[in-house]
Structure formats: C-alpha cells, structure tokens
Design a protein around this motif. Structure first.
Motif, PDB file in Angstrom:
ATOM      1  N   TRP A 103       0.941  -1.214  -0.008  1.00  0.00           N
ATOM      2  CA  TRP A 103      -0.170  -0.017  -0.113  1.00  0.00           C
ATOM      3  C   TRP A 103       0.888   1.174   0.175  1.00  0.00           C
ATOM      4  O   TRP A 103       1.852   1.266   0.577  1.00  0.00           O
ATOM      5  N   GLU A 122      -3.329   5.861   1.955  1.00  0.00           N
ATOM      6  CA  GLU A 122      -4.481   5.478   2.692  1.00  0.00           C
ATOM      7  C   GLU A 122      -5.446   4.894   1.728  1.00  0.00           C
ATOM      8  O   GLU A 122      -6.545   3.886   2.683  1.00  0.00           O
ATOM      9  N   GLU A 123      -5.510   5.174   0.529  1.00  0.00           N
ATOM     10  CA  GLU A 123      -6.699   4.594  -0.220  1.00  0.00           C
ATOM     11  C   GLU A 123      -6.362   3.979  -1.575  1.00  0.00           C
ATOM     12  O   GLU A 123      -5.284   4.897  -2.165  1.00  0.00           O
ATOM     13  N   ALA A 175      -6.087   6.381  -6.148  1.00  0.00           N
ATOM     14  CA  ALA A 175      -6.219   7.664  -5.430  1.00  0.00           C
ATOM     15  C   ALA A 175      -6.759   8.550  -6.484  1.00  0.00           C
ATOM     16  O   ALA A 175      -6.137   8.576  -7.648  1.00  0.00           O
ATOM     17  N   ASP A 192     -12.606   8.302  -9.279  1.00  0.00           N
ATOM     18  CA  ASP A 192     -14.175   8.011  -8.562  1.00  0.00           C
ATOM     19  C   ASP A 192     -15.113   7.561  -9.616  1.00  0.00           C
ATOM     20  O   ASP A 192     -15.506   8.431 -10.504  1.00  0.00           O
ATOM     21  N   ARG A 218     -13.216   0.085  -3.746  1.00  0.00           N
ATOM     22  CA  ARG A 218     -12.190   0.482  -2.724  1.00  0.00           C
ATOM     23  C   ARG A 218     -12.672   0.317  -1.404  1.00  0.00           C
ATOM     24  O   ARG A 218     -11.589   0.096  -0.399  1.00  0.00           O
ATOM     25  N   ASP A 219     -13.949   0.247  -0.944  1.00  0.00           N
ATOM     26  CA  ASP A 219     -14.337  -0.023   0.164  1.00  0.00           C
ATOM     27  C   ASP A 219     -14.024  -1.412   0.777  1.00  0.00           C
ATOM     28  O   ASP A 219     -13.678  -1.700   1.686  1.00  0.00           O
ATOM     29  N   THR A 222     -10.326  -1.617   1.270  1.00  0.00           N
ATOM     30  CA  THR A 222     -10.068  -1.109   2.600  1.00  0.00           C
ATOM     31  C   THR A 222     -10.247  -1.764   3.806  1.00  0.00           C
ATOM     32  O   THR A 222      -9.501  -1.977   4.720  1.00  0.00           O
TER      33      THR A 222
END
Length: 990
Positions: free
Chosen positions: A142, A145-146, A149, A152, A160-161, A164
């Motif tokens: 990684w 954080e997401e 990036a 969308d 992504r969810d 994560t």
C-alpha cells in the motif's frame, strides 16, 4: 522488460528491471483519469476477459453517455498503444471473445499480489512467523490510505471499500499473529493509535486489551474495557459482544495466558457476528465443541454410459482434487456440460470428505433460481436450523462461506445463468465449486474456464454405438458416421437419434441417416420423449434481447460456413462496433462460436434452428431478403475492389454490376488477396445463395470478379459448382448475359483442370449468347478461351485466329491487360509452331504492358511464356531466370496451380540444359502442387520426370512414369500419346 501495475495508491504502471522485489524504471504514461479507470477495470480481472458491458458499467455506472461504447473503444485503443512497450512484442491488451483482456501476470498487479499474500498467510499449516512475514509484505504494497487515489466511479467506490476492509482485516490478522509470537509490548503504541481511530471495533479493542494485560498493565486493560462498554452503549445502544465480555472475565480471573476471545483458540469454532464500527462481519470465535457436521451428498447419479472426453475428464478431476477453487464449464445447449460435470464430480468424490452440494440454477429458463433461496437450501443442508438462517443474500452468503471455509466441500452449480448468479454461491476458502453454464463467464474471477466443444467424430460414433448396440452398427459403419455428422457431433442430438433407433428394432442405420439427411426436417427428427434439441436451443433463444434475437435470426439465413465481422455488419445493417457487441454477446451465451478473432460460425444444428426462427419470427420475408442483399452487395463491392487492385487497368470491373455500398478498402495487394482467399468459402457460398434467388446476375458478376479463386486450384471445385448453379439459374430465367458470363467462368475452370473439350464447348455456347445481348466482356473472354483450347489441342490455325479476334476485342474495349494476355497466349501458339523469335517478341510485348500497369500475377504469366520461348531458342540461363521470377510472383499471389505449372516448365528447360537432377526436383514439386491443365499437365510432367530419371540411371522408375503418362494421354486422345509410346518402346531416346 518487467512491468508492474500499482493500484494501491495512485494508479501507476512501471516498466523496467526488477530490483529488490520491486520494478524500478520509467513510469508509463497511461492518460487522463477516465482512461485510468478503464485500466483499473481491466487490471481488476488481469488475465481474464472483461465484457464490454462490464467495462461501461465500471467506467460510468448508470450515467453512461449515449456514445459510451465508441468512447470506450477509443480509450482502449490508446491504452493498447501505451502498454505496447510492456508486452512481449505486442500490447498485452487484446480483444477476445466476449470482451477485452489485459493479458498480464496477476501477481504483477499489486492488488492481486496483496490478496495472494493474504491467502498464503491464511493457509492451513502456516506458522505465525511465516504468516506475519507474508502479512507485512502484503500491507507494504500500500502506498497511501486509499487505492485508486483521485479516481471515482460507483464501481471504484465499492471496490475501494472492499479493499480498505481487506486491509484492516489484514492488519488485525497481523496483530493476532504478532500477539501469539509474544510481541505484545512492541504493539502497544500502534494499537493505542488504532483504537482511538476505530473506537467501535471490538476485535481491535480485544487485541489492545490483551497486549496491555500481557505487558503487566492489568488495570489499564480493564479500564479500556470499561471505555469500550460505555462507547458501545452511547453510540450503538448495545452491550459488548460475548467474546469481549469473556475476555474481561479471564482478565479478572488473572488467567496467565488469555486470548482476545476473537480468534480461534482450540480449533472448535462457531459463527458469531461482531460489530466493526457500523459494519457487521462474520468471524470465528472460541466456543464449546460443535456438534458433528452434516455431510451432504446431493450429486445426482452420473450416466452409466458416459463416453469420450477421457483426457478432459481426467484433467478436470485432477484440478478438482488439487484444490482449484472454481471450474467453469461453458458450452452450447446439449453439448454435455452437466453429464461431464457429474462424471468428474463423482470421480473426485473421495477428495471431498465433507460432502457435495448440488443445485440446478435453471439459468436458461424465464425464472432462474434466486441466490438467496439457494443459499437457504445450502445452509440447511449444512446443519443450520431454519430459525438460524439469516435474511438477505449478503448475510446468508457470509454465513455459508464461514461454514464452508477450510472444509473439503464440493459445490456443483449446474446450468447457471451468469456470474452474478454464481458469485454468492461460491464456498469459502478451501471449498471447490464446479459450475456449468451456456454463458462464458469471463467475469468469474479465479476460475479455470473450459469451453466445451462438440465430440470428435470417433467419440460421437462410440456414443451412438454404445446406445444402439454394436451389432446394429457394425454392418453400416459409413452410414453411422453420416448419422453422427448430421447430428453435428452434439451429444444430446446423438443420444436422441440413437435412443429412437434403440427402441425401434425394425429401423436401420441407413434409414435413420436418410431421415436426418433432409435439413428441413432434421430438427423435427431429433426428439424422443421429453428430449428435444429444439427445446434446448429455444431456452437460450428465449433469453435474448430484441437486437440479439434479430442478429441471431439473420445470421442463420446466410449459407456460408462462417462470417467475418465486416460481412456481419453489412448483413445486419449496423456499424462494426454495434455489430461486434451484439455478436460477441451471442458468443458469450454459446449460441455462436468464434474460432479466431473477428470470425464467427454456428454449430450446424444451431444454424438450422436460427433459420427456422427467422422464418417463424421475422415480421416479413422482406427483412430476410434485404439482409441477404446487403451481404451480397458487400461481397460484390469488396471482391471487385480486390480484382481492380490485383489487375490495375483492366476493364472487367467496369462491365460488372455496381454495388450500392462501398465495401472494404485495402492498404495494398497483399492485404487484398489475403482477404479474398480468407473469404473464399463465404464468397462462393454467397454466389450459390444468390443463384437460388432473383439475384443470379449479381451472382454471375461476383463469380467473374472472384476468378482468382478459380485460378488458385484450392477452391476450383467450389468455383465450378457455383458456375454451374449460376448458369442453370440464368438459363431458366432467360438472361443471356448472365448465362454467358457463367459459361465463361465455367469454361475457365474446366480449362485449368485439363478438360479441354468441355472448356471449348462452354466457350462455344457463351459466344452467341454474348453477341446476342452485345455483352463485350463475355464475348472477348469467350474468344480468348477458345484460342487457349485450340493451342493445347494442337489446332494452331484456329488458336491464332481466335487470339487475333480476342486482341481486337480487348483493344476495342480499351482493356490493355487482357490485350497483353492475348499476346502472351499467342506466343504460346508460336512456341508450339516453332516460330521462336515471334514468340519472344509477342511475350515481351505482353510483358511490357503488364510492367507498365503493375500487374504482379500477369507479369508472372508473361515471364513464364517468355521463358518457354527462350528455352526453345537455347537460351537456358535467361529462361531459368525468368522462371525464377515468375515462381516467386505466383507464390506471393497464392496461385498454387500456376506455381506448379512453372515447376513443370522449369523441369523441361532443365532437361534441355542437361541438368537432369534439378529437372527431377522441379518435376516432383510440380506433381505435389498440381498444375494448370489438370491431368493433361500431370502427364506432361510425368513424361519429363521419366526422362530425368532415365538419364540418372533409374530406368524402371522412368518407365513407371511414362506408363502413367501414356494412360492419361490415351484417355484424352492427346497428341502427346505418340511421343510417350515411342519412349516406352525405345524408339525415342530420353
């Protein structure tokens, strides 16, 4: 060059060398944000086909613009170019049946490597040290954080969810492993920060409390438990989970080595639902020993007479027993998917001691099985009481995966509609699913895909014999082969036909073959009891959308063996993009086959079904006729273009009908000829189809434009059948011009095969018809053909007369290439008459015209006749040079018969030049390739071969050649008979 695809952060592609486990090098420019979304959509299923519909959904969601598909194709084209440097000589992004595939190793994509490392860490038998190392490597991939990036879309947000959550779960798993390894003190700071960020995560809270306790901070541990209790009550209005409460009791009792209560401590497990913030996830916790698990055994019985597919069955059995998680078998209805799957499942049964689940998902029906209902059945089969079965697909699927995880359990999902129906029914890690479907589920990730084809002829015959009985088949093996061929080697059709015969003791194999020979009644014959081939196909047809069904029906009315994308677009009256999408969707549901990119075909029985539905469901015959006319116009336009490219300056195309469409364009001669020979079977089938309608004039012109197919030898038999059909249709309708043109093409192919009397008769019949309707094209070619026949038959005065008439006709029409052809053929006459110098002059006159116009094939013809004249003049080296150039040109233009002819003439020249060994080599090449003139030219070549062999000291082989040649010449009354008789009698020296 190594490529690495990075999605767990900014989307990047790196190309370079591998250094310390990572690819370092230049970043590949992959375009703007939307194009990057397309890349992610493909990389999410790296190495797997992603359908066009999936790509549109992933890139735009429900707000796709009207031109989304066209825009998508543009993005894909740019990505293909951008990724070319990371492929092995070509871009890894390619079009496949059903969609597009980014053909790269999934482990070069950080997303897939992350998941792979997690799976390795969670495998049974992995010790904590190894697991911790793997989890650390996974989390180290990684880069923020997401994932994705800055990009969308609704699909990306969901993915992504999910990622994560997987990352957080991995972090928790790593913490568990490190706690078991005694690293509690080192974890305290990190755990304190994480519990502050996620105050409602009870698993994380349990880990922090355990680390505090094991570090000697019992009071802090109990205090944190109290804070968690208050937070849960205030935020969610609930008490801590039983597992967290049990941990508190252990700490109060001061157990020396308590666990968090949120991991498996004894191996005896039960399912509990833990709150993680506001998300509920299934997790395993400590419990009392469970009751013995129920072992389901739901597989239906396999067929006792399973036949064929031995290698495939063995391969699939090996894959099942070696732990392949999903095997997806796709294929046309009736191809034997369920039979194969049941056979394999039973064969692998011992590898699944925890049992087998089975369900028919009714994917082909109007009411396919709902995953929620199937999951309820599965859960009850696994011992869950009715009251404990949760509501909703997600909750049931989570419980099902938990119960099946780590268990050697086989799940057979039969007759699935699509991947969306299948995904919730896949077992947890360690279980295996075997799926059958008519749909090619390229979007079912991590699956081994099998596209099940029909049986081979021998397997099909074995199945038929097994059902009917050996004694009844033994006496008529050839007719039995006809039966299984009429069944299209489709197992269901073979079984139905065999079953009908098995119960009718007075039937014979010949009688059954005769019943199936009539294509109009074949589908009606293939039914017994409640088994019908038509009903099987109807299930798939009934699921099609309107545009798919229209395409399916109209494709069925075409007579060709297959169809290209461009031809299909013309037939359907749609642009290529729309055509490709609808046709590929038919491939996806196994109603159409794609053997090579851009070419499609029906199974024989599906074609008959499609045609029957065209007759039944099309609003009018006019639509069917209009579709066929569009296809014929496309072929005429394109074949005429090829003719014009290959024969620049020739007036023939000016005399042909003009199609109302443009047809295809080509970059040059090579691509034009390649298209013609690739489409040969389809073009000639179109001629035959047009001859059966009122478009026989178009058929005659299409045949004329495609005369290269008659020249080549590879398609001469089909070409002749088409010419006969057009001639008969035109004659019946009284169209003199169409009849004359068909006769000219018939005469042409008859001449090439050495049937000179027939060729002359056809040309004689064409000449008055052409003069009657003032058809310049037919008249000039009729004169030309009569002159050719006169030459080979030794009627030189007649040949010269017609050659001069042909020259005059071609010159009057301004047809310089055909005028040059007449000069060259007149040169052949002069060679035969011994008029060497005039033959050389005529050949060079024709050659100059061809060179001026840039005619490759005709240049080869001119050099060929020039070489013959030079040979007669004793100028052997010059002759062989001309032959060599000619040979190369014939190879380039795919004219096999002319290539063979050149080898034969070179053999004669080499004999004259006293080079018998080389002569023998070229003569043998000619016999292998065959030559213009058919058996007559074969006999000439055998004569030359015999002469060479005799000189080389092989008189017996020489005499064998001469005997064969004599037989051929005598059968034809050829003038060469005397020459060969003299060789055999010893009256003439070789």
């Amino acid at each position: 060059m190594r490529a690495e695809f990075r999605l767990l952060g900014d989307v990047e592609v790196r190309a370079g060398d591998r250094i310390e486990g990572r690819t370092e090098g230049r970043a590949v420019e992959i375009g703007h944000a939307r194009q990057r979304v397309v890349l992610v959509a493909l990389l999410a299923d790296a190495g797997r086909v992603v359908t066009v519909d999936q790509l549109v959904s992933r890139v735009w969601g429900e707000d796709a613009p009207q031109r989304a598909r066209g825009t998508l194709h543009s993005y894909l084209s740019r990505l293909r170019n951008a990724l070319a440097p990371v492929g092995t000589g070509a871009s890894p992004l390619t079009r496949r049946s059903g969609g597009y595939v980014l053909d790269v190793d999934p482990l070069t994509v950080d997303l897939h490597r992350f998941r792979h490392l997690l799976a390795c860490a969670r495998e049974r038998g992995t010790d904590d040290t190894r697991a911790a190392s793997l989890l650390e490597e996974a989390l180290g991939l990684w880069r923020g954080e997401e994932p994705f990036a800055g990009l969308d879309t609704p699909w990306l947000a969901t993915l992504r969810d999910s990622l994560t959550h997987e990352r957080r779960t991995a972090e928790l798993d790593l913490t568990d492993a490190r706690l078991r390894l005694g690293h509690h003190a080192a974890l305290l700071t990190d755990l304190a920060l994480r519990t502050t960020a996620h105050p409602l995560d009870e698993r994380l809270a349990g880990q922090y409390v355990l680390a505090l306790f094991r570090s000697g901070r019992r009071a802090d541990a109990l205090a944190h438990l109290q804070r968690v209790r208050r937070t849960l009550a205030e935020e969610l209005g609930v008490d801590p989970s039983p597992e967290l409460a049990a941990l508190q009791q252990r700490i109060l009792r001061a157990d020396e080595a308590p666990t968090s209560g949120l991991e498996s401590a004894s191996g005896d497990v039960r399912v509990s639902t833990l709150r993680v913030d506001t998300v509920h996830v299934a997790h395993l916790s400590v419990s009392e020993p469970a009751a013995p698990a129920i072992r389901p055994a739901q597989l239906p019985a396999t067929v006792p007479d399973f036949t064929g597919r031995a290698a495939l069955a063995e391969d699939l059995t090996d894959r099942l027993t070696s732990g392949v998680p999903v095997i997806a078998v796709a294929g046309i209805g009736g191809v034997g998917k369920t039979t194969l799957a049941l056979h394999v499942a039973h064969a692998a049964g011992e590898a699944f001691p925890d049992g087998q689940l089975y369900v028919d998902l009714h994917g082909g029906s109007a009411a396919p099985a709902a995953p929620e209902a199937v999951l309820g059945t599965f859960l009850r089969s696994l011992g869950v009481t009715e009251s404990a079965v949760p509501d909703g697909v997600e909750e049931r699927a989570a419980l099902y995966r938990s119960l099946s995880a780590g268990r050697p359990l086989l799940v057979l999902l039969d007759n699935a509609r699509d991947a969306a129906q299948v995904r919730p029914l896949l077992p947890g890690a360690g279980g295996t699913a075997l799926v059958t479907s008519r749909a090619q589920m390229g979007d079912l990730t991590a699956a081994h895909h099998v596209d099940l084809d029909v049986m081979g002829p021998q397997e099909a015959l074995a199945l038929f014999t097994r059902v009917v009985g050996e004694p009844r088949v033994a006496g008529e093996p050839a007719r039995a082969e006809e039966v299984v061929a009429a069944c299209g080697y489709l197992p269901l059709a073979i079984r139905i036909a065999a079953s009908r015969m098995a119960v009718r003791k007075n039937w014979t194999v010949s009688g059954l073959a005769a019943r199936l020979a009539d294509e109009r009644r074949r589908l009606d014959e293939l039914r017994v009891g409640d088994l019908q081939v038509t009903a099987t196909f109807e299930l798939g047809y009934g699921q099609l959308e309107a545009e798919q069904a229209r395409a399916f029906r109209l494709l069925g009315v075409v007579d060709g063996p297959d169809i290209s994308l461009a031809a299909a677009a013309a037939l359907l009256g749609r642009d290529p993009y729309a055509t490709e999408d609808v046709i590929e969707s038919l491939v996806d549901v196994s109603l159409l086959e794609s053997m090579t990119p851009g070419r499609y075909r029906f199974h024989d029985l599906v074609r008959l079904f499609a045609r029957s539905r065209a007759e039944r469901d099309e609003q009018s015959r006019t639509e069917r006729d209009a579709a066929v006319e569009r296809l014929l116009d496309f072929y005429l336009a394109t074949v005429s273009t090829v003719f014009a490219i290959e024969r620049p300056g020739e007036r023939t195309v000016d005399h042909l009908m003009r199609a109302p469409c443009e047809g295809l364009t080509f970059q040059g001669r090579d691509s034009a000829l390649a298209w013609l020979f690739e489409e040969a079977d389809c073009v000639l089938a179109a001629v035959l189809q047009a001859a059966g309608t009122d478009r026989f004039r178009l058929a005659a012109d299409l045949l004329f434009a495609a005369k290269d197919l008659g020249d080549s030898g590879a398609h001469s038999a089909q070409f002749e059948r088409a010419a006969h059909a057009v001639r008969d249709a035109a004659r019946d309708s009284g169209d003199a011009s169409a009849e004359a043109r068909a006769l000219i093409m018939l005469s042409h192919v008859q001449f090439l095969s050495g049937r000179f009397d027939q060729s002359d008769r056809s040309a004689r019949e064409a000449l008055p018809l052409a003069e009657e309707c003032d058809d310049t094209l037919a008249r000039s070619y009729a004169l030309h053909t009569r002159s050719l026949v006169g030459n080979v038959q030794g009627r030189f005065d007649l040949a010269e007369e017609y050659h001069l008439l042909a020259v005059e006709a071609f010159r009057a029409d301004g047809n310089r290439p055909s005028e040059a052809s007449a000069y060259c053929n007149l040169a052949h006459v002069h060679v035969a008459q011994g008029r060497t110098e005039s033959a050389i002059d005529l050949a060079r006159r024709g050659l100059r015209i061809y060179l001026d116009l840039g005619h490759r094939m005709r240049v080869a013809n001119a050099r060929n006749v020039l070489a013959r004249a030079l040979t007669q003049a004793g100028r052997f080296d010059e002759a062989l040079e001309e032959f060599a150039v000619s040979l190369d040109l014939f190879r380039e233009t795919q004219q096999q018969l002319w290539e063979g002819t050149t080898h034969a003439r070179m053999a004669e020249t080499l004999l004259a030049a006293d080079r018998p060994l080389d002569a023998v080599h070229h003569a043998e090449q000619a016999l292998t390739l065959r030559a213009v003139g058919g058996e007559w030219m074969r006999a000439r070549t055998l004569t030359a071969l015999g002469r060479g062999l005799h000189v080389l000291g092989e008189p017996e082989r020489a005499r064998d050649c001469w005997r064969d040649a004599l037989r051929i010449f005598e059968e034809r009354g050829a003038k060469e008979t005397a020459e060969v008789s003299a060789l055999l009698d010893g009256r003439e020296s070789p």
